[in-house]
Design an enzyme around this catalytic site. Structure first.
Site, PDB file in Angstrom:
ATOM      1  N   LYS A   1       1.247  -1.228  -0.231  1.00  0.00           N
ATOM      2  CA  LYS A   1       0.021   0.340   0.020  1.00  0.00           C
ATOM      3  C   LYS A   1       1.028   0.918  -0.384  1.00  0.00           C
ATOM      4  O   LYS A   1       0.598   2.013  -1.067  1.00  0.00           O
ATOM      5  CB  LYS A   1      -1.134   0.155   1.017  1.00  0.00           C
ATOM      6  CG  LYS A   1      -2.131   1.226   1.142  1.00  0.00           C
ATOM      7  CD  LYS A   1      -3.141   0.969   2.240  1.00  0.00           C
ATOM      8  CE  LYS A   1      -3.210   0.586   3.465  1.00  0.00           C
ATOM      9  NZ  LYS A   1      -3.317   2.245   4.267  1.00  0.00           N
TER      10      LYS A   1
ATOM     11  N   GLY B   1      -5.331   7.228   5.664  1.00  0.00           N
ATOM     12  CA  GLY B   1      -3.808   8.847   6.135  1.00  0.00           C
ATOM     13  C   GLY B   1      -3.641   8.871   5.226  1.00  0.00           C
ATOM     14  O   GLY B   1      -2.484   9.886   5.462  1.00  0.00           O
TER      15      GLY B   1
ATOM     16  N   ASP C   1       2.123  -1.612  11.715  1.00  0.00           N
ATOM     17  CA  ASP C   1       0.479  -1.707  10.965  1.00  0.00           C
ATOM     18  C   ASP C   1       0.136  -3.126  11.905  1.00  0.00           C
ATOM     19  O   ASP C   1      -0.978  -3.982  11.014  1.00  0.00           O
ATOM     20  CB  ASP C   1       0.674  -1.364   9.489  1.00  0.00           C
ATOM     21  CG  ASP C   1       1.087  -0.279   8.943  1.00  0.00           C
ATOM     22  OD1 ASP C   1       0.336   0.985  10.141  1.00  0.00           O
ATOM     23  OD2 ASP C   1       1.150   0.477   7.469  1.00  0.00           O
TER      24      ASP C   1
HETATM   25  C1  S3P Z   1       2.152   5.048   6.194  1.00  0.00           C
HETATM   26  C2  S3P Z   1       3.289   5.009   7.492  1.00  0.00           C
HETATM   27  C3  S3P Z   1       3.082   4.430   8.987  1.00  0.00           C
HETATM   28  C4  S3P Z   1       1.747   3.214   8.866  1.00  0.00           C
HETATM   29  C5  S3P Z   1       0.836   4.019   7.577  1.00  0.00           C
HETATM   30  C6  S3P Z   1       1.467   3.717   6.234  1.00  0.00           C
HETATM   31  C7  S3P Z   1       2.850   5.255   5.464  1.00  0.00           C
HETATM   32  O1  S3P Z   1       1.920   5.303   9.541  1.00  0.00           O
HETATM   33  O2  S3P Z   1       1.193   2.864   9.765  1.00  0.00           O
HETATM   34  O3  S3P Z   1      -0.076   2.474   7.204  1.00  0.00           O
HETATM   35  O4  S3P Z   1       3.154   4.591   3.567  1.00  0.00           O
HETATM   36  O5  S3P Z   1       4.323   6.108   5.132  1.00  0.00           O
HETATM   37  P1  S3P Z   1       2.864   6.692  10.312  1.00  0.00           P
HETATM   38  O6  S3P Z   1       3.538   7.658   9.549  1.00  0.00           O
HETATM   39  O7  S3P Z   1       1.101   7.406  10.930  1.00  0.00           O
HETATM   40  O8  S3P Z   1       4.029   5.619  11.314  1.00  0.00           O
END
Ligand code: S3P
Length: 747
Positions: free
Chosen positions: A335, A408, A628
């Site tokens: 992802k 997010g 994650d």
């Molecule tokens: C991600 C970073 C992580 C992870 C999210 C994907 C990314 O979040 O939990 O599922 O692709 O940069 P955080 O940066 O908030 O730790």
């Protein structure tokens, strides 16, 4: 519910309404007002009505509800004919497909009754018409639009809403004008085009010979030209103004399309078609009640008067206990890398080709956002995506807010990227994303001169463009790849060297991929630097399988006795492999085979065999490297010998859900001994535990973790709200069943 319901007009719509009420016993008596004796006899013989007559005043006598389902052009005459029999407390509603005219008819014929008139339109039908096609379940899971007038009493609208809901329909309220415009665009215009296309071609040449060669596309496209000509004649004229406006809009679009073909303008043509593809996908998913779901609603169901929309609920997983996990599988793409491939591909010069792209809703939200900013993106099709890059300064202002769904990562990374644009943007998301903290990104970006407003720290986020960004050196308070990446992406637009200092290593896909696109990134211990003003050059990328998706199957194989599973081509970037390290510390039997490089990211096949796990204290330095994977690691802990303790993981409380609380509550409800802390939890493992019902809380990883938990449960585990699984792992349930779990997907 009612003493007497009168249905005026016993065609498909009226007949189905009467049948539905009879079937459910909602009225003591259902009486029909009909013109023809034959229809009356059919209605009686089918048991859809108790009595009927052509004397409308007689039919409506003492009725508490009257449903008028006759052509809109006949409404006024029908209203006048029934008026002498109406009781003072009656509620009148209808099934007409153009509401402005029905309201005008009511104003002309029933001025004293307006507070009791609730105009309505059930969006359901079939190509067959007449009472013989009536179906008591026709309205089930279909939409009904009510267009109450200013004068309509709220109690009357409530009663009709309750009645439709009792028939299984979903009720929406809007103004009559809005209804007529929406229907003109989504139903009347397509019918007009279908009739016109068939007629235009049929009048061509000397015979109907051409139809002999007409293939499936023609048949599918023109299916609705088989609908009732008289009815459509009436609808086009009754909704004339809105139909004309929709037709003009379409004519303009068609002329433009023609011009692009004439000029052989590939970029514009691809732009139209890829946007249309994604808009249609979005529409299908919306009618399936999820944001971008790949679930296809049943489109065979056709509508006579309009447009059937099947609403598919968020599925529930019922996972039967036990099982062994075996086989060899390749899981969907990573992802994080998929998101970045679109973002950097869009900002690059040239055409980037991506393979192995994750076709999950989160990554699709990223594609949609860039399409909304004018980037032509082909696919995804079987994991292949082609991004026609526009360069660092080629994005265009979107004409609506950018919707990020549950993602997010899309929102936070775009906050950085969009801070450097010349236009304003607004970023919105779903219920879960709307609760997530955005100031962690907004704050450092403001230090760079960006102008960003959050809504009390959460989305919607407004970004004002046209700011000259200045470089900063930012000491991150938490190890977050999203915060780091947002600052680096803004740094591409800053005048000088932007530096981020990490308290602990977080995933470094942005750094690796920028380098892959030929953009220099300097790394120095826990510091990473980019200099603004460079350029990205398009490239080819292969996205490895997502180790975060692999984690569910790794834990599944670890905890199900007899398991032996191989996961192919999984990304094993060292900033992501905390899951492997933690499971190994717990005594897991994991081997890494075939290690190789794939476009700057290390990949390998991972073989996992069952081994009884033991509880551990999870080293805090591994937390960001497995951030994650904790929900499913908690499941591993629940089956381990002894206790597992996690601390230093407060970040888990602000993921798609509060993953500490939600997992603790779920496991405790199965009978597992769990204690939570602000920054972690303690789980006492046991041989097995019970089952029960849990909620996903809009969190894909929660839904999938509880699915895996069933392998060591003694009773089924039911997980509600599993639509969210499609955000990162489309096809999860099928794959789980393929390797040996037992998941029933219930609509
Ligand atoms: C991600 C970073 C992580 C992870 C999210 C994907 C990314 O979040 O939990 O599922 O692709 O940069 P955080 O940066 O908030 O730790």
């Amino acid at each position: 519910m009612f003493h007497k319901v009168a249905v005026i007009g016993l065609g498909l719509i009226g007949g189905s309404f009467a049948a539905a009420i009879k079937q459910r016993g909602l009225a003591q008596q259902v009486v029909a007002g009909v013109r023809s004796k034959r229809t009356l006899q059919q209605g009686l013989a089918l048991g859809h009505i108790d009595a009927g007559s052509d004397d409308l005043a007689e039919v409506v006598k003492d009725a508490d509800v009257v449903f008028v389902s006759v052509p809109v052009s006949a409404m006024e005459a029908v209203f006048r004919a029934m008026k002498p029999g109406l009781s003072s407390t009656v509620i009148i509603t209808d099934g007409g497909s153009v509401k402005g005219n029905v309201i005008q008819a009511a104003i002309n014929a029933l001025p004293e009754f307006l507070p009791q008139v609730v105009p309505g339109h059930p969006i359901a039908g079939k190509e067959k018409s007449g009472v013989e096609a009536a179906d008591g379940n026709l309205y089930e899971k279909h939409r009904v639009i009510l267009t109450p007038m200013e004068q309509t009493l709220p109690q009357a609208t409530q009663k009709i809403t309750a009645l439709w809901q009792a028939l299984g329909a979903e009720v929406l309220c809007m103004s009559a004008d809005e209804h007529d415009k929406v229907l003109a665009e989504t139903s009347h215009l397509p019918h007009l085009i279908a009739f016109s296309l068939v007629d235009t071609l049929a009048r061509q040449g000397d015979s109907m010979e051409i139809f002999r060669y007409a293939a499936g596309g023609f048949r599918d496209f023109t299916r609705i030209a088989s609908s009732d000509p008289t009815m459509w004649h009436d609808i086009f004229l009754e909704n004339k103004a809105a139909v004309l406006a929709a037709t003009d809009l379409f004519t303009e679009g068609l002329a433009q399309f023609r011009q692009f073909v004439a000029q052989a303008d590939s970029a514009e043509l691809l732009g139209i078609m890829t946007r249309a593809n994604s808009a249609r996908r979005h529409f299908l998913a919306m009618s399936a009640n999820t944001a971008y779901s790949t679930v296809q609603p049943n489109l065979d169901e056709t509508a006579m008067s309009a447009d059937s929309q099947t609403s598919q609920a968020n599925p529930t997983f019922v996972v039967n206990p036990g099982g062994t996990v075996k086989g060899e599988v390749r899981l969907p793409g990573d992802k994080s890398i998929s998101h970045r491939s679109i973002m950097l591909g869009a900002l690059a010069e040239g055409t980037t080709k991506v393979e192995g792209f994750l076709e999950g809703e989160d990554a699709l939200a990223t594609i949609q956002a860039f399409r909304d900013m004018g980037v032509v993106i082909e696919g995804p099709q079987a994991g292949k995506v082609t991004v026609h890059g526009v360069g660092l300064h080629g994005l265009k202002a979107p004409n609506r807010s950018l919707y990020m769904g549950n993602s997010g990562t899309t929102m936070r990374l775009l906050m950085g990227l969009l801070s450097g644009q010349q236009f304003d943007t607004q970023l919105t998301g779903d219920e879960s994303l709307t609760k997530r903290p955005m100031e962690r990104v907004a704050k450092p970006l403001r230090e760079m001169n960006a102008v960003i407003n959050t809504s009390d720290g959460t989305p919607p986020v407004d970004i004002h463009g046209a700011q000259a960004l200045k470089p900063i050196s930012y000491q991150m308070p938490m190890a977050s790849a999203q915060v780091k990446s947002a600052i680096m992406l803004a740094g591409l637009y800053a005048d000088g060297v932007t530096e981020v200092i990490e308290p602990a290593p977080s995933r470094d896909h942005t750094e690796r991929m920028l380098a892959g696109f030929g953009y220099p990134v300097e790394r120095d211990g826990n510091r990473v630097r980019v200099t603004g003003g460079g350029r990205l050059t398009a490239c080819e990328l292969e996205v490895p399988a997502d180790i975060s998706s692999a984690a569910f199957f790794m834990v599944a194989a670890c905890i199900a006795p007899g398991s032996d599973l191989t996961l192919r081509h999984v990304g094993i970037n060292p900033t992501r492999t905390g899951i492997i390290d933690i499971l190994k510390l717990m005594g897991a039997d994991i081997t890494i085979e075939n290690e190789r490089d794939s476009g700057g990211e290390p990949v390998a096949d991972i073989r996992v065999r069952y081994a009884q796990l033991k509880g551990i204290r999870i080293p805090e330095e591994l937390v960001p490297l497995a951030i994650d994977e904790f929900p499913v690691l908690f499941v591993a802990a629940a089956t381990a010998e002894g206790e597992t303790v996690l601390t230093g993981a407060e970040e888990l409380r602000v993921k798609e859900s509060d993953r500490i609380q939600v997992m603790a509550d779920g496991l405790a409800s199965f009978g597992v001994d769990v204690e939570t802390f602000a920054d972690g939890l303690r789980i006492v493992g046991q041989e097995s535990y019970g089952g029960g019902e849990v909620e996903s809380h809009h969190d894909h990883r929660i839904a999938m973790s509880f699915t895996v938990a069933a392998l060591r449960a003694t009773a089924p585990i039911t997980i509600h709200g599993c639509g969210t699984v499609a955000t990162s792992f489309p096809g999860f349930a099928e794959l789980a069943n393929h390797v040996g779990l037992n998941v029933e997907v219930q609509a």
